[in-house]
Design a protein around this motif. Structure first.
Motif, mmCIF file in Angstrom:
data_model
loop_
_atom_site.group_PDB
_atom_site.id
_atom_site.type_symbol
_atom_site.label_atom_id
_atom_site.label_comp_id
_atom_site.label_asym_id
_atom_site.label_seq_id
_atom_site.Cartn_x
_atom_site.Cartn_y
_atom_site.Cartn_z
ATOM 1 N N ALA A 30 -4.417 11.881 1.803
ATOM 2 C CA ALA A 30 -5.020 11.010 0.785
ATOM 3 C C ALA A 30 -6.497 11.263 0.541
ATOM 4 O O ALA A 30 -6.934 11.378 -0.612
ATOM 5 C CB ALA A 30 -4.793 9.543 1.164
ATOM 6 N N ASP A 31 -7.283 11.350 1.595
ATOM 7 C CA ASP A 31 -8.731 11.487 1.425
ATOM 8 C C ASP A 31 -9.150 12.841 0.861
ATOM 9 O O ASP A 31 -10.316 13.008 0.471
ATOM 10 C CB ASP A 31 -9.447 11.252 2.760
ATOM 11 N N ASN A 42 -0.193 10.048 3.426
ATOM 12 C CA ASN A 42 -1.186 9.300 4.193
ATOM 13 C C ASN A 42 -2.225 10.231 4.805
ATOM 14 O O ASN A 42 -3.428 9.938 4.792
ATOM 15 C CB ASN A 42 -0.475 8.510 5.302
ATOM 16 N N GLU A 102 -6.897 4.157 -3.178
ATOM 17 C CA GLU A 102 -5.818 3.351 -2.616
ATOM 18 C C GLU A 102 -5.829 3.410 -1.090
ATOM 19 O O GLU A 102 -5.593 2.411 -0.416
ATOM 20 C CB GLU A 102 -4.462 3.823 -3.158
ATOM 21 N N HIS A 103 -6.100 4.564 -0.536
ATOM 22 C CA HIS A 103 -6.199 4.710 0.916
ATOM 23 C C HIS A 103 -7.309 3.813 1.463
ATOM 24 O O HIS A 103 -7.142 3.137 2.490
ATOM 25 C CB HIS A 103 -6.466 6.177 1.273
ATOM 26 N N ASN A 105 -7.048 0.721 4.295
ATOM 27 C CA ASN A 105 -7.675 1.083 5.568
ATOM 28 C C ASN A 105 -9.145 0.698 5.651
ATOM 29 O O ASN A 105 -9.668 0.516 6.751
ATOM 30 C CB ASN A 105 -7.521 2.592 5.815
ATOM 31 N N MET A 141 1.158 4.209 -2.964
ATOM 32 C CA MET A 141 0.958 5.638 -2.722
ATOM 33 C C MET A 141 2.151 6.447 -3.232
ATOM 34 O O MET A 141 1.977 7.531 -3.811
ATOM 35 C CB MET A 141 0.736 5.879 -1.231
ATOM 36 N N HIS A 186 0.829 -1.209 0.000
ATOM 37 C CA HIS A 186 0.000 0.000 0.000
ATOM 38 C C HIS A 186 0.865 1.261 0.000
ATOM 39 O O HIS A 186 0.639 2.194 -0.787
ATOM 40 C CB HIS A 186 -0.917 -0.022 1.223
#
Length: 683
Positions: A322-323, A319, A332-333, A337, A213, A209
């Motif tokens: 990401a959202d 990280n 991908e996040h 998660n 990223m 992961h």
């Protein structure tokens, strides 16, 4: 955690409501309060065998967990409906673009609108975060690493350590800085260390992961893979120097009062004076939560190559961001998660994620309107009455304890008398002065709001504690106890059906939100809370003999929950869930006692759908707490969540209560009846 009509209420309930409305129109007003959800009960089950399955099994059988959720029940359904209410408010304010700059409406409306503009977010790709990445990639030496760490902390990216503004453990009227471990990319330390197959697999998935990223941020595959290995090794070293989840529940292990000069001696490689000056915080005494971690931080600062620091910091920016970036980053996040760690198979709708983000960053800006629409004064008044009654039940319980001596009882009652209930919303609202929000870049809005929130927290350091501040926003569907302030807090977001409803019977309200109230009160006297006195100080107020008896009673709860498995080879850690389980056990007992006392001198509540008021009380708890949970989420919870899974939050405490056995006339050998040395009772 957790609205009536929107809850998908069964026909029986709707019929009762319509009847009540019709009767209200005639000359003599009639009020008909509703009871439990009889249609949720698994009628072919048995209350005394598996109450969790009996109370809500029919509902769970006909309501599959939505693809975007990791668990589901009326409680979680209500919480998601609550977000619809937040969305409605945000849609209304974001429809206008002429709000005064800096007003609550402008801030929350533009923040939500920027988040909802998915086309613009996708068109920008990683550009919004590029300035941060450029700063990191330009780091040439240790001084540059430290400057960048400070800049990341300014916007809430808490690596490689974190600084929080909290009350002094020994002078809780004063706010000090607490320095502790930074953020890890996986849920907790054991994911980096334990040899179990599931953790080995998680480590492989995590590194893949992280590499993905880095690729999305522009790296070649081979370089991204190598950088992922650097990140993992870095975080593993920090994880190895961290307390485990059970140790984190012991406040004494995190009580390390330190002078500013001593902090400099502990980590001499970091320029703390420059950091605190840039953060506008005084060079006062502070608390180091985990000295061993800071020893490791010193090693890393002194010996880890700058290139590895760049890789580590870049990962944590990606990280954290990401959202708020384009779809590939978001997806991908979620793949790691969401899908992998929780078992959810699709993301929540964008509007829901944007509503959550706005509440998280600017919750008190939209909180006023939320309270106006969804938390009327009569609801607050009824809630206040329930809290008062359950506090009185705790007083009666303490006074009647046969295992506690008079000296300790006196101290316990002193603590109970200083409890501060907060209900619904703060008396004074945050004004968010200085926050700049526009519709141009969602990530920039996140950074702006985060920067304000961080600065707002830092500004408390060195000042007397502000008891009017809240740790949750008004729309939050949750509750908490703060031992340093000895306060129990219930935001308006949780005070919605089915947890709480002004149109419900007392049995239903006491069985749902009443147990939550009792739960939070009990936290003041669980294995953690009992270490804090009436003033919120970390101070022993127990006699040695009473402390021994208390510990023995807690050991019973530990043993009980150690026996609860989620699948072969994976069971609850009794010490990890001890505090929450004491809270549930005490909460159910206290709420039932308060319910019975509240009905003294009143006509008995009616039997509804064939269930007595006492049965309705327990069914209400079973139905509100009755979550169906994905296996992946259960594994994550058992590993690091201090809360047991829902089945055992229902069956665990109730199996210890004589009142439950009596209500359902369970036989002595029934699975839901624990007897003798097996029966646990703390409060």
């Amino acid at each position: 955690m957790p609205h009536l009509r929107a809850h998908g209420a069964p026909t029986r309930r709707i019929a009762r409501q319509l009847l009540a409305a019709a009767l209200a129109a005639i000359a003599t007003p009639v009020f008909a309060a509703h009871g439990i959800e009889a249609g949720d009960i698994r009628r072919d089950g048995a209350a005394c065998n598996d109450f969790f399955d009996y109370a809500n099994g029919a509902w769970r059988a006909s309501h599959a967990i939505p693809d975007y959720m990791d668990r589901w029940s009326r409680r979680w359904e209500s919480g998601e409906i609550n977000k619809e209410h937040v969305r409605d408010i945000l849609s209304e304010v974001s429809a206008r673009k002429d709000w005064p700059a800096g007003s609550a409406e402008q801030l929350s409306g533009d923040f939500y609108a920027a988040c909802m503009d998915e086309a613009s977010v996708n068109a920008l790709g990683a550009k919004p975060v590029q300035p941060m990445l450029d700063e990191i990639r330009a780091i040439k030496d240790a001084a540059g690493v430290q400057r960048t760490i400070g800049h990341l902390h300014d916007v809430g990216v808490n690596v490689p350590f974190t600084l929080a503004a909290q009350s002094d453990l020994h002078e809780p009227t004063r706010v000090i800085a607490h320095v502790g471990p930074g953020t890890l990319g996986m849920p907790d330390r054991d994911y980096y260390i334990k040899p179990d197959k599931r953790f080995v697999e998680a480590r492989e998935k995590y590194q893949a992961h992280v590499a993905k990223m880095f690729e999305l941020a522009g790296e070649k595959a081979a370089a991204a893979k190598a950088d992922a290995q650097v990140v993992f090794a870095f975080e593993k070293r920090f994880a190895e120097a961290s307390l485990d989840n059970v140790q984190l529940r012991d406040p004494k292990l995190q009580d390390n009062k330190t002078t500013f000069a001593q902090l400099g001696q502990l980590v001499p490689a970091f320029d703390w004076s420059a950091y605190f000056d840039a953060a506008h915080m005084p060079h006062d005494d502070l608390n180091v939560t985990e000295p061993k971690y800071l020893h490791q931080l010193q090693k890393e600062l002194a010996s880890t190559p700058t290139a590895q620091w760049r890789t580590y910091l870049e990962w944590h920016v990606l990280n954290a961001a990401a959202d708020a970036l384009s779809a590939p980053f978001v997806e991908e996040h979620f793949a790691f998660n969401g899908k992998y760690l929780t078992g959810a198979t699709e993301m929540k709708p964008r509007w829901k994620r944007c509503a959550e983000a706005t509440d998280n960053q600017l919750g008190e800006a939209l909180g006023k309107k939320y309270v106006e629409k969804y938390f009327p004064p009569e609801a607050k008044a009824r809630m206040q009455e329930m809290v008062k009654n359950i506090l009185l039940a705790m007083k009666d319980t303490i006074q009647g304890l046969d295992w506690m001596g008079d000296a300790t009882k006196k101290k316990a009652l002193e603590k109970l008398a200083t409890f501060n209930p907060k209900i619904g919303y703060p008396d004074k609202w945050k004004d968010y002065a200085g926050v700049k929000v526009s519709r141009g870049s969602y990530w920039d809005d996140v950074v702006s709001a985060s920067r304000w929130n961080v600065a707002d927290g830092r500004a408390q350091v060195g000042k007397p504690v502000d008891r009017g501040r809240w740790g949750m926003t008004p729309p939050t569907s949750n509750a908490y106890y703060n031992p340093l302030l000895n306060e129990i807090v219930f935001p308006a977001g949780i005070l919605q059906p089915p947890a709480f409803d002004v149109n419900a019977t007392d049995a239903v309200n006491y069985g749902a939100i009443g147990v939550v109230i009792g739960h939070e009160i009990s936290h003041g006297f669980d294995d953690q809370g009992a270490q804090f006195d009436a003033q919120g100080r970390l101070s022993n107020w127990w006699t040695a003999e009473d402390q021994k008896r208390f510990t023995e009673r807690g050991a019973c709860v530990v043993k009980q929950f150690e026996g609860y498995s989620i699948e072969p080879g994976i069971h609850h850690n009794g010490k990890l869930v001890l505090g929450e389980s004491i809270g549930d056990l005490g909460g159910a007992k206290l709420a039932f006692l308060a319910y019975k006392k509240s009905r003294e001198g009143k006509a008995a509540e009616p039997t509804l759908d064939g269930f007595t008021p006492e049965q309705q009380f327990f069914l209400s708890w079973g139905q509100w707490r009755g979550d169906e949970i994905r296996p992946e989420t259960q594994r994550t919870m058992v590993q690091g969540d201090p809360h047991p899974i829902a089945k055992y939050r229902v069956n665990g405490p109730l199996s210890n209560l004589p009142a439950f056995r009596e209500a359902f006339q369970c036989k002595a050998d029934a699975p839901m009846v624990r007897q003798g040395a097996e029966r646990c009772e703390v409060w």
